[in-house]
Design an enzyme around this catalytic site. Structure first.
Site, PDB file in Angstrom:
ATOM      1  N   ASP A  55      96.993   3.076  37.958  1.00 53.76           N
ATOM      2  CA  ASP A  55      96.739   1.650  38.146  1.00 53.76           C
ATOM      3  C   ASP A  55      96.103   1.099  36.879  1.00 53.76           C
ATOM      4  O   ASP A  55      95.949   1.824  35.890  1.00 53.76           O
ATOM      5  CB  ASP A  55      95.865   1.408  39.390  1.00 53.76           C
ATOM      6  CG  ASP A  55      96.263   0.121  40.102  1.00 53.76           C
ATOM      7  OD1 ASP A  55      96.138  -0.948  39.474  1.00 53.76           O
ATOM      8  OD2 ASP A  55      96.716   0.162  41.259  1.00 53.76           O
ATOM      9  N   HIS A  63     100.204  -3.394  37.234  1.00 53.56           N
ATOM     10  CA  HIS A  63      99.134  -2.425  37.541  1.00 53.56           C
ATOM     11  C   HIS A  63      99.204  -1.261  36.555  1.00 53.56           C
ATOM     12  O   HIS A  63      99.030  -0.105  36.938  1.00 53.56           O
ATOM     13  CB  HIS A  63      99.252  -1.925  38.989  1.00 53.56           C
ATOM     14  CG  HIS A  63      98.765  -2.925  40.008  1.00 53.56           C
ATOM     15  ND1 HIS A  63      97.434  -3.180  40.228  1.00 53.56           N
ATOM     16  CD2 HIS A  63      99.441  -3.750  40.844  1.00 53.56           C
ATOM     17  CE1 HIS A  63      97.293  -4.102  41.171  1.00 53.56           C
ATOM     18  NE2 HIS A  63      98.509  -4.482  41.560  1.00 53.56           N
ATOM     19  N   GLU A  75     102.557  -6.997  42.923  1.00 49.23           N
ATOM     20  CA  GLU A  75     101.668  -7.880  42.158  1.00 49.23           C
ATOM     21  C   GLU A  75     101.936  -7.805  40.651  1.00 49.23           C
ATOM     22  O   GLU A  75     101.058  -7.427  39.878  1.00 49.23           O
ATOM     23  CB  GLU A  75     100.210  -7.506  42.453  1.00 49.23           C
ATOM     24  CG  GLU A  75      99.871  -7.621  43.930  1.00 49.23           C
ATOM     25  CD  GLU A  75      98.487  -7.106  44.291  1.00 49.23           C
ATOM     26  OE1 GLU A  75      97.830  -7.733  45.141  1.00 49.23           O
ATOM     27  OE2 GLU A  75      98.053  -6.066  43.748  1.00 49.23           O
TER      28      GLU A  75
HETATM   29  C1  ACM Z   1      99.064  -3.670  47.406  1.00 48.25           C
HETATM   30  O1  ACM Z   1      98.182  -3.721  48.271  1.00 48.25           O
HETATM   31  N1  ACM Z   1      98.908  -4.267  46.244  1.00 48.25           N
HETATM   32  C2  ACM Z   1     100.301  -2.929  47.633  1.00 48.25           C
END
Ligand code: ACM
Length: 505
Positions: A171, A242, A306
């Site tokens: 991440d 991420h 995201e």
């Molecule tokens: C997530 O909770 N961003 C998959």
């Protein structure tokens, strides 16, 4: 008092007590698992073969029984011993877990317990899971949880007949998977200078460096250990967003190679994402080659949640590529790019798994969608004709608080109460999964406090489905009340295992 509740259970008269002369007839891996799970607390040797004495026998074997499916089993206990049958060894592993639950709860203790008669009630059980996918996501990117804890966590999943550990390995705040070809991913990307103190919205840092990563050899051992318990391990490499830790390690993966980013020290979503150039795509494919080499499971999760597209919109190369591909929006490059990963993984005979944002940006054909942004995303995935794992935050985000009690420890958001989890009706999906994002779960203790008992409720949703049945000859007053009674007994098992779960309200 089994949890998850079996499909059918008939309590018969009598019982069977395990003794030092009880023998085991089972495939090697199954007999070994039985001894691993039962001998430490009982001290019983459970030798191979029918014992010479009158100790009776535990017989477990695979048979031609298509109706039991890939994971179901039959288990009978009578005064002469135990018999289990399944179509697969996976089914026999679940039979071993059920046998363990039928024993007194002290069987879950780590050290020998004296003075307990290891008595099993006579029963006839037929048990077949409702869903093929019963998963648990553990985020080891935000906090690098110690390897021994991952073993313990696998044991806990298996004890609940949960069959998949989804390891969120990368991440913005950390990269935990060793990549031989790109060593800076862990050497640089595995460490950050600080973490948030308190809630992210408070904007304070702790000034304490944090880091760590897992060696490929150690992950291989973990995968093998999990396999012996019927648990598959799905890696997630979260791409192309991420990914700030990866860009900090290799600035050429980002959209401005002259900019040296740091591994992110705050929670939230980085605006910095991978570029979509051929060299970066090739590097990502190299990374995935090492991932599939370590994780034999047929699914590889490539994230996709995201992903801000502002850097692509500002990039002449990215906007030109969108035009060249005839894509209406620059953001749709994500679907095209993920399709390249899907094709690469298909060359390894692997399936691709993605978060539900891909549905809005051109999900690759055949991708398995993890629907997290609400139950309507389950419907959206189905409307797109894609297999779906139900992981909506409303029911399955166990990093959320369980209540709005001010005494709750710090949580990312709230609330997902136990009863809400138990009431989840996922519909016609591949399965269900509970998420433990770790921003606010910095220690194994906190992970377990948030995980249980909600993960036990989800295990039952995934295995047993919503139908209340007659358990132990007692007609339940209602599914929730009946579950709660059973859970109260089950928590004593977790006590023996030393799991510091959140107490029932
Ligand atoms: C997530 O909770 N961003 C998959």
């Amino acid at each position: 008092m089994l949890l998850p509740r079996p499909t059918r259970l008939i309590r018969a008269a009598g019982d069977f007590t395990l003794t030092a002369t009880t023998g085991v007839q089972a495939p090697d891996g199954i007999a070994d698992l039985l001894r691993e799970l039962v001998t430490p607390a009982t001290g019983l040797p459970l030798p191979d073969g029918p014992a010479a004495g009158a100790g009776g026998v535990i017989s477990m074997r695979t048979v031609d029984a298509a109706q039991l499916g890939a994971e179901g089993y039959r288990l009978t206990v009578d005064e002469s011993g135990v018999r289990a049958e399944a179509a697969t060894e996976v089914g026999l592993r679940w039979a071993v877990q059920t046998l363990r639950q039928l024993l007194p709860e002290q069987v879950y203790a780590a050290a020998p317990v004296r003075g307990v008669p290891w008595r099993l009630p006579a029963v006839q059980i037929v048990d077949v899971p409702r869903y093929a996918w019963r998963g648990s996501l553990l985020d080891v990117a935000r906090w690098c949880h110690p390897l021994p804890f991952l073993y313990r966590y696998v044991d806990l999943l298996a004890a609940h007949k949960l069959n998949t550990l989804h390891l969120h390995l990368t991440d913005d705040q950390g990269w935990r998977f060793e990549v031989r070809r790109y060593p800076r991913l862990t050497e640089v990307g595995g460490y950050r200078a600080a973490s948030p103190a308190g809630h992210a919205r408070d904007g304070r840092g702790d000034g304490v460096p944090h880091g760590g990563w897992y060696r490929q050899a150690d992950l291989r051992d973990l995968v093998a250990y999990a396999h012996r318990r019927g648990v598959r391990v799905m890696p997630e490499i979260d791409l192309p967003g991420h990914a700030q830790a990866a860009i900090a390690a290799y600035p050429e993966f980002g959209n401005d190679p002259t900019r040296q980013l740091a591994v992110r020290t705050t929670w939230g979503i980085s605006t910095h994402v991978l570029n979509l150039e051929p060299a970066t795509l090739a590097a990502v494919c190299d990374i995935l080659d090492e991932v599939v080499d370590v994780f034999p499971f047929e699914y590889v999760h490539v994230g996709g949640d995201e992903v801000p597209s502002a850097e692509w919109a500002a990039s002449p190369a990215a906007t030109a590529r969108a035009v060249e591909l005839g894509l209406p929006r620059v953001a749709d490059l994500q679907g095209w790019w993920t399709g390249q990963l899907a094709a690469h993984l298909a060359g390894h005979r692997r399936r691709i798994a993605v978060w539900d944002e891909l549905l809005d940006r051109g999900a690759p054909a055949g991708a398995t969608v993890f629907a997290w942004r609400g139950t309507d995303r389950i419907d959206a995935a189905q409307a797109a004709g894609l297999p779906v794992v139900a992981a909506p935050y409303t029911h399955t985000y166990f990093d959320w608080a369980e209540s709005d009690d001010p005494a709750e420890p710090l949580a990312i958001a709230g609330t997902v109460p136990l009863e809400t989890v138990y009431g989840f009706q996922p519909g016609d999906v591949l399965g269900v999964q509970g998420q433990l994002w770790s921003e606010y779960l910095p220690t194994p203790q906190r992970v377990l406090w948030r995980a249980f008992p909600r993960l036990a409720a989800l295990a039952e949703v995934g295995w047993s489905g919503p139908t209340a049945v007659d358990v132990d000859g007692v007609v339940p007053t209602g599914p929730w009340a009946e579950f709660r009674d059973r859970l109260t007994v089950h928590l004593r098992r977790l006590d023996q295992l030393g799991v510091g779960y959140r107490p029932l309200d």
